[in-house]
Design an enzyme around this catalytic site. Structure first.
Site, PDB file in Angstrom:
ATOM      1  CG  PHE A  40      -3.531  -4.107   9.436  1.00  0.00           C
ATOM      2  CD1 PHE A  40      -2.205  -4.428   9.157  1.00  0.00           C
ATOM      3  CD2 PHE A  40      -3.893  -3.971  10.768  1.00  0.00           C
ATOM      4  CE1 PHE A  40      -1.279  -4.631  10.176  1.00  0.00           C
ATOM      5  CE2 PHE A  40      -2.976  -4.169  11.793  1.00  0.00           C
ATOM      6  CZ  PHE A  40      -1.668  -4.503  11.491  1.00  0.00           C
ATOM      7  CE  LYS A  48       4.747  -3.645   7.522  1.00  0.00           C
ATOM      8  NZ  LYS A  48       5.323  -2.581   6.732  1.00  0.00           N
ATOM      9  CB  ALA A  81      -3.398  -0.721  11.663  1.00  0.00           C
ATOM     10  CG  PHE A  89       4.727  -9.052  -6.683  1.00  0.00           C
ATOM     11  CD1 PHE A  89       5.463  -9.482  -5.596  1.00  0.00           C
ATOM     12  CD2 PHE A  89       3.747  -8.095  -6.469  1.00  0.00           C
ATOM     13  CE1 PHE A  89       5.226  -8.967  -4.324  1.00  0.00           C
ATOM     14  CE2 PHE A  89       3.505  -7.579  -5.216  1.00  0.00           C
ATOM     15  CZ  PHE A  89       4.245  -8.012  -4.128  1.00  0.00           C
ATOM     16  NE  ARG A 121      -0.090   3.568   8.949  1.00  0.00           N
ATOM     17  CZ  ARG A 121      -0.236   2.270   9.208  1.00  0.00           C
ATOM     18  NH1 ARG A 121      -0.536   1.870  10.433  1.00  0.00           N
ATOM     19  NH2 ARG A 121      -0.068   1.375   8.272  1.00  0.00           N
ATOM     20  CB  THR A 169       5.026   0.319  -2.929  1.00  0.00           C
ATOM     21  OG1 THR A 169       5.791  -0.251  -1.873  1.00  0.00           O
ATOM     22  CG2 THR A 169       5.889   0.429  -4.160  1.00  0.00           C
ATOM     23  CD1 TRP A 228       9.126  -2.413  -5.530  1.00  0.00           C
ATOM     24  CD2 TRP A 228       9.715  -3.609  -7.331  1.00  0.00           C
ATOM     25  NE1 TRP A 228      10.209  -3.196  -5.174  1.00  0.00           N
ATOM     26  CE2 TRP A 228      10.590  -3.934  -6.265  1.00  0.00           C
ATOM     27  CE3 TRP A 228       9.895  -4.238  -8.555  1.00  0.00           C
ATOM     28  CZ2 TRP A 228      11.613  -4.867  -6.399  1.00  0.00           C
ATOM     29  CZ3 TRP A 228      10.915  -5.168  -8.699  1.00  0.00           C
ATOM     30  CH2 TRP A 228      11.765  -5.478  -7.616  1.00  0.00           C
ATOM     31  CE  LYS A 238      -2.472  -0.769   3.673  1.00  0.00           C
ATOM     32  NZ  LYS A 238      -1.799  -2.006   4.105  1.00  0.00           N
TER      33      LYS A 238
END
Length: 872
Positions: free
Chosen positions: A608, A358, A577, A696, A347, A325, A725, A323
């Protein structure tokens, strides 16, 4: 006595409706003292122009150039003179004296083209400005000082003579040829000295000094008015003049930190100026970050808001679906490729996951916030400020219990309201507590024993304390601890715990507040426990609100950064979240919406899946802010859809199974049920949905086309594949165009529930309408908490469900769209300062742990270059 210049300035400024202040420094003021005073005036936004009147021996270049060119209404700085010489007089202030000389000559009928002009005794900026202005009118300009040996011959040649300083007695008037036009401006307009022995030339062409003085004063005020008008224009929104940074994407795509380090960010003050922020509206942190002051909201209060876009996602895998990205890729596409003003609001990431499993949260590939190491580590210290404020409040709770347990009412009262220098008085926050207690007294000596006891004793019930200490590190061994075991705590000990810092209610307060005063009020309302009669105990009761506000006074300002393509980003707040609402700050969104202008876009992200972050964004954040969203961008990945279609489990750190790396149309088709459900959730709120398929390299065209087709069938306004990306904003141009088109439609935004409904009904509405549950089941603890909060007057707050993000249900392993389940509510808690009730669905950890191989194994510092290695 005011000098002639000051008197004229006062007269003309009054006539022009300007306020003028005469700052009088002592005659023996040093150069440093004069410069310090000038620098203060430079920083004062109430002052739009400065006219210097300083003794000649203090008029150094340092003094003159200390003045900011924008306030230099006498045109004395090198920058203003340089612009004049270059031919950019419309971009600078020109000496009023020089302008007065030219205007008086022209109004006297003197044709300056080809005339021989002699300027005598002028110096500095006036001399330079006169020469430049005469030359631009075709005059042949000479200059001389009074004692120059060639003066007599130059006077014989001159057709126009300008006296720039008083004529010495020994220079005979006969040197000036009859018929020569003479203009006397021998009043020193910087030092304030009046020339004695003004010329009484037998020429009919004499223009007296007083005429020059009056006109120069009028032109000086004209410069002041121009400066004020320029300042007013700057207060209004204007189209950005943004210089975007070029990308040169490589294949294969390098690591995130290599990409980040390969791009040189613009200086943050340059970026701020490009997007319309004023110099006094930013506080610079290093080269690439700046805090933005809230005063910008007042300046742009009449500016229409831009379009408001939320990026949410389908139910994610444990790896996340990108999200952040997508958010960054979208704004890069809008601004760098479609020339549309746009702002990303993100955030601030917790350092816990950065060193845990992460990694960072700056986006990825060619859609990142840079510098990514600064984004992920410390930033501008907001989370540290929250940690300090949170733990100060935690210390105040236990300390108050200790002191109440070990002191009499009288001793406790005397220590809370001590005698200082023979005087005893209540602090402001203590007076406010007295008022809440119904004790309308201000004299500490006037309280009865019963009133002193009520004031001094909070009678906190330790079993009801909900306020925990926090730390911005993943540490599973702090999930349950015992505090107060030292002998100095006199046997007062209790079980407690640490939460991750971003789980603090102060973080949620920061994210939802809309002003410094509002934040102070919210901090004071935070409920930390109940007293022994069941009434809430707040930060206000503990007397710590003012101190918390002081610790948070800088954290309330959003941090300005930029994307890889040089477009602006606000990074501000980062509430959990699950137990909080998982969105960046209201203030960042509001400032950004003003800065982008009516045709611009602000893109923010919800944590999320849409069932959690988006629902809370609408029902909690939009209620608090009053802002209306225009579009939801719903992020989906083929990988996540295959998981929802029955694919094998996805585990961080473990290579993906072949089902995820090879084409499997059936798994994708089966998993699109989750995407369809999330689209339906967004439609409950009346907001159009654009699906962004985050592509991807293992995704096939057939899989991508299937997702887009099924998304549009499910009611999405549009669905487009995104390649940001691998190539940056260019790869999300289709998404940006779809978002612009969707935003042009009228928003039919509505809340899911009325906050006046009972707490249980609000929980049930979310469970059934959003999660798809058959019903809810309340534990006895949850029911008793609901009863208590309702009795305490908190029943009309919105609901913030604390639920797993890995499933629409409460069971993380239930993928797709679970049906006919009963949602168990194990507990209900309240964040009164933030302004919501949060039910806990099952068990919910608020302190993450470290895995077997945390990210910190790969993080290091090159001690030669001081560059961080291993962040991702």
């Amino acid at each position: 006595m005011y000098s002639l210049i000051v008197t004229n300035n006062l007269v003309f400024s009054f006539q022009a409706g300007l306020n003028i202040t005469h700052i009088c420094l002592p005659p023996d003021s040093s150069e440093v003292e004069i410069i310090d005073e000038i620098l203060k005036i430079n920083e004062d936004t109430r002052i739009h122009g400065l006219a210097l009147q300083i003794l000649e021996n203090s008029l150094s270049n340092k003094v003159l150039n200390a003045l900011t060119p924008e306030k230099d209404i006498d045109g004395v700085t090198d920058i203003n003179l340089g612009k004049l010489v270059r031919g950019d007089a419309h971009e600078c202030f020109v000496s009023p004296v020089a302008r007065a000389v030219i205007e008086l000559l022209e109004k006297s009928g003197v044709n300056l083209d080809g005339k021989k002009i002699l300027v005598i005794g002028a110096h500095g900026s006036v001399e330079a400005a006169l020469q430049c202005l005469f030359q631009r009118r075709g005059s042949l300009t000479m200059s001389s000082q009074w004692k120059a040996p060639q003066l007599q011959s130059k006077l014989h040649e001159a057709e126009v003579v300008v006296l720039g300083s008083p004529k010495p007695e020994e220079i005979p008037l006969a040197w000036i040829q009859p018929g020569t036009t003479v203009l006397n401006c021998s009043h020193d307009f910087l030092s304030g000295k009046v020339g004695c022995g003004s010329a009484e030339v037998h020429s009919s062409g004499l223009i007296e000094e007083d005429n020059v003085s009056l006109l120069a004063a009028a032109l000086r005020i004209q410069n002041m008015v121009s400066s004020g008008r320029r300042w007013l224009r700057e207060q209004q929104h204007r189209r950005w003049r943004l210089h975007c940074l070029k990308l040169q994407p490589l294949s294969p795509v390098p690591s995130d930190i290599e990409i980040s380090r390969g791009q040189t960010p613009k200086a943050v003050d340059v970026l701020a100026k490009e997007i319309g922020l004023l110099a006094d509206e930013i506080e610079i942190y290093g080269k690439s970050k700046a805090k933005v002051r809230l005063s910008v909201l007042e300046r742009l209060k009449d500016q229409a808001n831009g379009k408001y876009v939320l990026v949410a996602g389908i139910t994610p895998t444990p790896l996340g679906e990108g999200k952040s990205t997508v958010t960054i890729g979208l704004v890069q596409a809008l601004t760098a490729h479609l020339n549309v003003n746009s702002f990303a609001c993100l955030r601030q990431p917790s350092q816990g996951p950065t060193f845990g499993v992460k990694g960072g949260a700056a986006g990825g590939g060619y859609a990142q916030v840079i510098p990514m190491e600064e984004f992920n580590l410390h930033l501008t210290g907001d989370i540290h400020a929250i940690t300090a404020a949170n733990n100060l409040l935690a210390a105040a709770i236990d300390t108050r219990i200790l002191h109440e347990n070990t002191q009499t009412d009288k001793a406790l009262y005397n220590r809370l309201v001590p005698l200082v220098n023979g005087v005893r008085e209540f602090s402001e926050i203590q007076l406010a507590r007295l008022k809440r207690l119904g004790i309308n007294k201000t004299d500490p000596g006037a309280l009865t024993e019963e009133e002193m006891s009520r004031f001094a004793r909070l009678n906190i019930d330790p079993a009801t304390i909900t306020w925990q200490r926090v730390l911005d590190t993943n540490d599973r061994f702090l999930r349950k601890i015992t505090i107060g075991q030292a002998g100095t705590e006199k046997g007062y000990s209790r079980e407690a715990q640490f939460d991750i810092a971003v789980a603090s209610e102060i973080m949620a307060v920061l994210a939802l507040t809309d002003s410094l005063m509002d934040m102070k009020v919210r901090l004071g309302k935070m409920v930390v426990a109940s007293d022994k009669s069941g009434q809430p105990v707040t930060a206000d009761d503990l007397g710590v609100t003012g101190a918390l506000t002081v610790l948070m006074k800088d954290a309330i300002k959003p941090t300005l950064m930029q994307t890889l393509e040089g477009t602006p980003v606000f990074v501000h707040a980062g509430p959990f979240a699950n137990i909080a609402h998982g969105n960046s700050s209201v203030l960042a969104d509001k400032i950004a919406l003003k800065l982008v202008g009516e045709e611009g876009f602000v893109v923010t992200e919800a944590g999320f899946g849409a069932d959690i972050g988006m629902e809370k964004f609408f029902n909690i954040k939009c209620r608090a802010s009053g802002l209306v969203p225009n579009v939801v961008v719903l992020v989906a990945t083929v990988r996540a859809l295959k998981m929802h279609g029955g694919g094998p489990s996805v585990t961080p750190g473990v290579p993906l199974k072949k089902e995820y790396t090879e084409e499997n149309i059936q798994l994708v088709a089966d998993g699109c049920c989750n995407l369809q459900k999330q689209i339906q959730i967004a439609q409950l709120f009346g907001v159009p949905v654009v699906v962004a398929v985050n592509v991807f390299k293992t995704d096939t065209r057939a899989e991508i086309d299937l997702v887009c087709e099924l998304a549009k069938r499910a009611g999405a306004f549009d669905a487009v594949p995104c390649y940001h990306w691998s190539v940056g904003g260019r790869g999300s141009v289709d998404l940006a165009q779809a978002v612009r088109e969707a935003a042009s439609k009228r928003s039919r935004f509505q809340f899911l529930y009325d906050v006046q409904l009972p707490i249980v009904e609000k929980i049930r509405t979310i469970a059934q309408a959003v999660y798809g549950a058959k019903d809810i089941e309340l534990s006895p603890t949850a029911q008793s908490k609901i009863d208590r909060y309702t009795e305490q007057g908190f029943g009309n707050l919105p609901i913030c469900m604390a639920k797993t993000h890995l499933s629409l249900s409460h069971q993380p392993d239930k993928k797709g769209v679970p049906r006919d389940f009963i949602l168990p509510i194990s507990d209900v808690r309240a964040s009164i300062g933030a302004g919501f009730i949060y039910p806990l669905v099952g068990t919910m950890s608020t302190m993450p742990g470290l895995p077997t191989r945390p990210c910190f194994y790969d993080i290091d510092l090159d001690t030669e270059t001081e560059q961080v290695k291993g962040l991702f």
